[in-house]
Design a protein around this motif. Sequence first.
Motif, PDB file in Angstrom:
ATOM      1  N   VAL A 195     -11.384 -29.431 -54.164  1.00  0.00           N
ATOM      2  CA  VAL A 195     -12.815 -28.899 -54.609  1.00  0.00           C
ATOM      3  C   VAL A 195     -13.782 -29.558 -53.588  1.00  0.00           C
ATOM      4  O   VAL A 195     -14.663 -28.716 -52.983  1.00  0.00           O
ATOM      5  CB  VAL A 195     -13.168 -29.455 -56.059  1.00  0.00           C
ATOM      6  CG1 VAL A 195     -14.736 -29.160 -56.313  1.00  0.00           C
ATOM      7  CG2 VAL A 195     -12.456 -28.693 -57.085  1.00  0.00           C
ATOM      8  N   ALA A 196     -13.671 -30.553 -53.157  1.00  0.00           N
ATOM      9  CA  ALA A 196     -14.352 -31.564 -52.091  1.00  0.00           C
ATOM     10  C   ALA A 196     -14.125 -30.464 -50.683  1.00  0.00           C
ATOM     11  O   ALA A 196     -15.094 -30.342 -49.898  1.00  0.00           O
ATOM     12  CB  ALA A 196     -14.051 -32.779 -51.793  1.00  0.00           C
ATOM     13  N   ALA A 197     -12.974 -30.134 -50.366  1.00  0.00           N
ATOM     14  CA  ALA A 197     -12.522 -29.510 -49.230  1.00  0.00           C
ATOM     15  C   ALA A 197     -13.294 -28.170 -49.320  1.00  0.00           C
ATOM     16  O   ALA A 197     -13.783 -27.674 -48.243  1.00  0.00           O
ATOM     17  CB  ALA A 197     -11.079 -29.458 -49.028  1.00  0.00           C
ATOM     18  N   ALA A 198     -13.478 -27.243 -50.303  1.00  0.00           N
ATOM     19  CA  ALA A 198     -13.576 -26.011 -50.554  1.00  0.00           C
ATOM     20  C   ALA A 198     -15.217 -26.148 -50.387  1.00  0.00           C
ATOM     21  O   ALA A 198     -16.106 -25.271 -49.609  1.00  0.00           O
ATOM     22  CB  ALA A 198     -13.356 -25.569 -51.927  1.00  0.00           C
ATOM     23  N   ALA A 199     -15.825 -27.097 -50.773  1.00  0.00           N
ATOM     24  CA  ALA A 199     -17.396 -27.371 -50.779  1.00  0.00           C
ATOM     25  C   ALA A 199     -17.856 -27.593 -49.160  1.00  0.00           C
ATOM     26  O   ALA A 199     -18.704 -27.184 -48.737  1.00  0.00           O
ATOM     27  CB  ALA A 199     -17.712 -28.518 -51.686  1.00  0.00           C
ATOM     28  N   TRP A 200     -17.106 -28.436 -48.643  1.00  0.00           N
ATOM     29  CA  TRP A 200     -17.320 -28.889 -47.176  1.00  0.00           C
ATOM     30  C   TRP A 200     -17.102 -27.750 -46.161  1.00  0.00           C
ATOM     31  O   TRP A 200     -18.133 -27.328 -45.694  1.00  0.00           O
ATOM     32  CB  TRP A 200     -16.173 -29.797 -46.690  1.00  0.00           C
ATOM     33  CG  TRP A 200     -16.199 -29.992 -45.377  1.00  0.00           C
ATOM     34  CD1 TRP A 200     -17.220 -30.890 -44.625  1.00  0.00           C
ATOM     35  CD2 TRP A 200     -15.411 -29.739 -44.533  1.00  0.00           C
ATOM     36  NE1 TRP A 200     -16.867 -30.986 -43.286  1.00  0.00           N
ATOM     37  CE2 TRP A 200     -15.898 -30.057 -42.934  1.00  0.00           C
ATOM     38  CE3 TRP A 200     -14.390 -28.868 -44.098  1.00  0.00           C
ATOM     39  CZ2 TRP A 200     -15.256 -29.869 -41.638  1.00  0.00           C
ATOM     40  CZ3 TRP A 200     -13.786 -28.508 -43.040  1.00  0.00           C
ATOM     41  CH2 TRP A 200     -14.199 -29.080 -41.782  1.00  0.00           C
ATOM     42  N   TYR A 201     -15.939 -26.626 -46.942  1.00  0.00           N
ATOM     43  CA  TYR A 201     -15.809 -25.603 -45.893  1.00  0.00           C
ATOM     44  C   TYR A 201     -17.109 -24.303 -46.220  1.00  0.00           C
ATOM     45  O   TYR A 201     -17.515 -23.992 -45.043  1.00  0.00           O
ATOM     46  CB  TYR A 201     -14.432 -24.859 -46.263  1.00  0.00           C
ATOM     47  CG  TYR A 201     -14.104 -23.573 -45.477  1.00  0.00           C
ATOM     48  CD1 TYR A 201     -13.774 -23.805 -44.262  1.00  0.00           C
ATOM     49  CD2 TYR A 201     -14.211 -22.321 -46.153  1.00  0.00           C
ATOM     50  CE1 TYR A 201     -13.677 -22.667 -43.396  1.00  0.00           C
ATOM     51  CE2 TYR A 201     -14.056 -21.127 -45.324  1.00  0.00           C
ATOM     52  CZ  TYR A 201     -13.435 -21.488 -44.130  1.00  0.00           C
ATOM     53  OH  TYR A 201     -13.378 -19.952 -43.484  1.00  0.00           O
ATOM     54  N   ALA A 202     -17.328 -24.163 -47.389  1.00  0.00           N
ATOM     55  CA  ALA A 202     -18.556 -23.422 -47.722  1.00  0.00           C
ATOM     56  C   ALA A 202     -19.721 -23.891 -47.112  1.00  0.00           C
ATOM     57  O   ALA A 202     -20.669 -23.085 -46.556  1.00  0.00           O
ATOM     58  CB  ALA A 202     -18.653 -23.410 -49.296  1.00  0.00           C
ATOM     59  N   ARG A 203     -20.003 -25.202 -46.965  1.00  0.00           N
ATOM     60  CA  ARG A 203     -21.359 -25.801 -46.349  1.00  0.00           C
ATOM     61  C   ARG A 203     -21.099 -25.504 -44.776  1.00  0.00           C
ATOM     62  O   ARG A 203     -22.222 -24.990 -44.138  1.00  0.00           O
ATOM     63  CB  ARG A 203     -21.252 -27.219 -46.769  1.00  0.00           C
ATOM     64  CG  ARG A 203     -22.651 -27.905 -45.898  1.00  0.00           C
ATOM     65  CD  ARG A 203     -23.231 -28.740 -46.766  1.00  0.00           C
ATOM     66  NE  ARG A 203     -24.159 -29.601 -46.017  1.00  0.00           N
ATOM     67  CZ  ARG A 203     -25.420 -29.186 -45.725  1.00  0.00           C
ATOM     68  NH1 ARG A 203     -25.804 -27.872 -45.919  1.00  0.00           N
ATOM     69  NH2 ARG A 203     -26.029 -30.038 -45.090  1.00  0.00           N
ATOM     70  N   ARG A 204     -20.206 -25.610 -44.337  1.00  0.00           N
ATOM     71  CA  ARG A 204     -19.795 -25.400 -42.803  1.00  0.00           C
ATOM     72  C   ARG A 204     -20.237 -23.795 -42.590  1.00  0.00           C
ATOM     73  O   ARG A 204     -20.472 -23.770 -41.361  1.00  0.00           O
ATOM     74  CB  ARG A 204     -18.482 -25.890 -42.225  1.00  0.00           C
ATOM     75  CG  ARG A 204     -18.153 -27.377 -42.325  1.00  0.00           C
ATOM     76  CD  ARG A 204     -18.960 -28.056 -41.180  1.00  0.00           C
ATOM     77  NE  ARG A 204     -18.333 -27.438 -40.045  1.00  0.00           N
ATOM     78  CZ  ARG A 204     -18.851 -27.962 -38.884  1.00  0.00           C
ATOM     79  NH1 ARG A 204     -19.601 -28.829 -38.760  1.00  0.00           N
ATOM     80  NH2 ARG A 204     -18.137 -27.569 -37.474  1.00  0.00           N
ATOM     81  N   ALA A 236     -28.722 -25.030 -51.537  1.00  0.00           N
ATOM     82  CA  ALA A 236     -28.923 -26.382 -50.716  1.00  0.00           C
ATOM     83  C   ALA A 236     -30.415 -26.389 -49.874  1.00  0.00           C
ATOM     84  O   ALA A 236     -30.615 -25.521 -49.564  1.00  0.00           O
ATOM     85  CB  ALA A 236     -27.762 -26.948 -50.007  1.00  0.00           C
ATOM     86  N   ASN A 237     -30.838 -27.866 -49.962  1.00  0.00           N
ATOM     87  CA  ASN A 237     -32.213 -27.703 -49.340  1.00  0.00           C
ATOM     88  C   ASN A 237     -32.004 -28.058 -47.968  1.00  0.00           C
ATOM     89  O   ASN A 237     -33.007 -27.897 -46.713  1.00  0.00           O
ATOM     90  CB  ASN A 237     -33.052 -28.786 -49.792  1.00  0.00           C
ATOM     91  CG  ASN A 237     -33.526 -28.542 -51.366  1.00  0.00           C
ATOM     92  OD1 ASN A 237     -33.763 -27.565 -51.625  1.00  0.00           O
ATOM     93  ND2 ASN A 237     -33.656 -29.548 -52.060  1.00  0.00           N
ATOM     94  N   ALA A 238     -30.971 -28.768 -47.435  1.00  0.00           N
ATOM     95  CA  ALA A 238     -30.577 -29.064 -46.113  1.00  0.00           C
ATOM     96  C   ALA A 238     -29.949 -27.809 -45.382  1.00  0.00           C
ATOM     97  O   ALA A 238     -29.369 -27.167 -45.771  1.00  0.00           O
ATOM     98  CB  ALA A 238     -29.488 -30.246 -46.248  1.00  0.00           C
ATOM     99  N   PRO A 239     -30.320 -27.934 -43.895  1.00  0.00           N
ATOM    100  CA  PRO A 239     -29.872 -26.820 -43.351  1.00  0.00           C
ATOM    101  C   PRO A 239     -28.162 -27.007 -43.020  1.00  0.00           C
ATOM    102  O   PRO A 239     -27.879 -27.982 -43.406  1.00  0.00           O
ATOM    103  CB  PRO A 239     -30.712 -27.020 -42.097  1.00  0.00           C
ATOM    104  CG  PRO A 239     -30.872 -28.547 -41.906  1.00  0.00           C
ATOM    105  CD  PRO A 239     -31.292 -28.728 -43.241  1.00  0.00           C
ATOM    106  N   ALA A 240     -27.880 -25.946 -42.560  1.00  0.00           N
ATOM    107  CA  ALA A 240     -26.338 -25.763 -42.606  1.00  0.00           C
ATOM    108  C   ALA A 240     -25.958 -26.800 -41.560  1.00  0.00           C
ATOM    109  O   ALA A 240     -26.616 -27.133 -40.603  1.00  0.00           O
ATOM    110  CB  ALA A 240     -25.810 -24.334 -42.143  1.00  0.00           C
ATOM    111  N   ALA A 241     -24.682 -27.210 -41.632  1.00  0.00           N
ATOM    112  CA  ALA A 241     -23.948 -28.093 -40.559  1.00  0.00           C
ATOM    113  C   ALA A 241     -23.741 -27.478 -39.195  1.00  0.00           C
ATOM    114  O   ALA A 241     -23.767 -28.448 -38.167  1.00  0.00           O
ATOM    115  CB  ALA A 241     -22.794 -28.841 -41.104  1.00  0.00           C
TER     116      ALA A 241
END
Length: 130
Positions: free
Chosen positions: A55-64, A72-77
């Motif tokens: 789940v953490a890897a999927a969230a990291w990939y979706a954020r990237r 999310a309030n923060a801009p994409a990485a």
Amino acid sequence: MSTASTAPATATSPAAAPGTQASQPAPIPFRNSGVTSGGEVFGILATTLLLLAAVAAAAWYARRKGWLDRWANAPAASGNAPATRLRVVDRLRLSRRTTVFRIADGQGEYLLVESDHGATLVAAATGAAP
């Protein structure tokens, strides 16, 4: 001789009437062993940790990929963010309930006044103040 019952009365059963025999229900067979063993606990823990890592890897990939920008309030990485993104340049609290924000979007700057009574957006003056 007496005609009393030949079955001995136990301490846990009520005394039987003379000439009758007390019937006892069968005892409940309780389990003597534990519900899970050590190996099963390790397997459950390992599976839980693997699912959490997935789940953490999927969230990291979706954020990237920018798929979470809507929530999310923060801009994409990633560095390919559009230049027209809004950003708060400055903020000034006028009172406990009123705040002025200076906002830029790449094309201009705006003043946003926020209070209990609502919000007002005004284009900011571009000239220097005297």
